[in-house]
Design an enzyme around this catalytic site. Structure first.
Site, mmCIF file in Angstrom:
data_model
loop_
_atom_site.group_PDB
_atom_site.id
_atom_site.type_symbol
_atom_site.label_atom_id
_atom_site.label_comp_id
_atom_site.label_asym_id
_atom_site.label_seq_id
_atom_site.Cartn_x
_atom_site.Cartn_y
_atom_site.Cartn_z
ATOM 1 N N HIS A 279 1.873 8.586 7.820
ATOM 2 C CA HIS A 279 2.791 7.857 8.686
ATOM 3 C C HIS A 279 2.767 6.368 8.327
ATOM 4 O O HIS A 279 1.786 5.858 7.819
ATOM 5 C CB HIS A 279 2.368 8.054 10.142
ATOM 6 C CG HIS A 279 3.332 7.521 11.147
ATOM 7 N ND1 HIS A 279 4.522 8.139 11.428
ATOM 8 C CD2 HIS A 279 3.277 6.417 11.949
ATOM 9 C CE1 HIS A 279 5.166 7.457 12.363
ATOM 10 N NE2 HIS A 279 4.430 6.412 12.693
ATOM 11 N N ASP B 254 2.092 13.297 7.675
ATOM 12 C CA ASP B 254 2.530 12.940 9.025
ATOM 13 C C ASP B 254 3.095 14.194 9.686
ATOM 14 O O ASP B 254 4.287 14.282 10.005
ATOM 15 C CB ASP B 254 3.579 11.830 8.930
ATOM 16 C CG ASP B 254 3.920 11.216 10.276
ATOM 17 O OD1 ASP B 254 3.183 11.462 11.250
ATOM 18 O OD2 ASP B 254 4.929 10.486 10.341
ATOM 19 N N CYS C 136 9.501 4.530 12.662
ATOM 20 C CA CYS C 136 8.734 5.186 13.723
ATOM 21 C C CYS C 136 9.593 5.279 14.988
ATOM 22 O O CYS C 136 10.609 5.954 14.978
ATOM 23 C CB CYS C 136 7.414 4.453 13.959
ATOM 24 S SG CYS C 136 6.271 5.339 15.043
#
Length: 274
Positions: free
Chosen positions: A240, A209, A162
């Site tokens: 995600h 995502d 991330c």
């Protein structure tokens, strides 16, 4: 064989902190993997990932990007970050980026907790930029290559998740000696930045995502046009944070496949052929 794990201080003035893991009793110099945190910091999940790469035969190191001189500011203390994580986990994921709905949920908390969560949320999601951390990441790769006794003189690669995925890509742009970079569901660097990439990059993304995965084909095209090596995998029916086995988003099939591919990638980038 057991693992040796410890927190270490490093940097020109020992201002940085990182979580180091390696196989116990291994005396050989080991290639190093920098594990770059999610927005939650070097929590139990990131420490676990660091230990997995140590068990795979690397010196694994997770820099704590929220600590300076061994301490965190009040808003980013571990318990404060965990409080925000618990609050967000209590909400549908669609609410996370919807200020009105998020504010409504915050309003249902007790006033003192509401103030704590708001301040930490704003600090984590509103006031942080990659430029704040690249100096520490460059110091980390330098430390592992030049000072750390276990990895001195060996190759260094990076992997991030991330926020850390975007930073792994940025480190590839800024560190000309990096051997390889892995991005897990992180934003791509600018085209101007990626011109400076000197190592292969591998990206892993979830189909659902969309905010990130929809931009991957353009990133791949830019890399190709600039003569850079970029492989990627977009997993179908996956969202995600699919690699984080502490979250509801975890997808075991995607995570298993990605982990095997990452190990192969690191072996190719970091282990010289005999």
């Amino acid at each position: 064989m057991a693992l040796e794990t410890k927190w270490v201080q490093y940097g020109e003035n020992q201002e940085y902190t990182g979580y180091l893991a390696k196989m116990d009793h291994v005396k050989d110099n080991l290639p190093a993997v920098i594990v770059i945190q999610e927005i939650w910091g070097v929590d139990a999940h990131i420490q676990d990932i660091t230990e997995r790469f140590a068990q795979a035969g690397y010196l694994a190191f997770a820099p704590d990007l929220y600590a300076k001189n061994g301490n965190r500011i009040e808003e980013l203390r571990v318990e404060r970050v965990e409080e925000v994580k618990a609050f967000l986990d209590s909400l549908p994921h669609t609410v996370w980026n919807n200020p009105e709905e998020r504010q409504q949920a915050l309003g249902e908390l007790a006033e003192e907790k509401q103030n704590r969560v708001t301040k930490t949320f704003e600090r984590m999601f509103g006031g942080m930029h990659s430029s704040n951390y690249i100096g520490q990441l460059l110091a980390t790769s330098s430390y592992l290559r030049e000072e750390c006794g276990v990895s001195k003189g060996q190759g260094v690669a990076s992997i991030g998740f991330c926020m850390g995925g975007a930073l792994s890509a940025l480190l590839a742009c800024r560190d000309p000696q990096l051997k390889g970079a892995v991005i897990f569901y992180g934003n791509a660097p600018s085209e101007e930045e990626l011109n400076h990439i000197n190592c292969p990059v591998y990206g892993f993304y979830g189909e659902h995502d969309k905010r990130i995965s929809d931009n991957v084909p353009a990133f791949a095209e830019q890399m190709e046009q600039n003569g850079k090596k970029f492989d990627y995998q977009i997993y179908k029916e996956t969202g995600h944070a699919f690699f984080n086995d502490t979250r509801a988003s975890y997808n075991v099939k995607a995570a298993r496949d990605a982990y095997q591919k990452v190990l192969t990638f690191f072996n190719q980038m970091l282990v010289p052929e005999n």
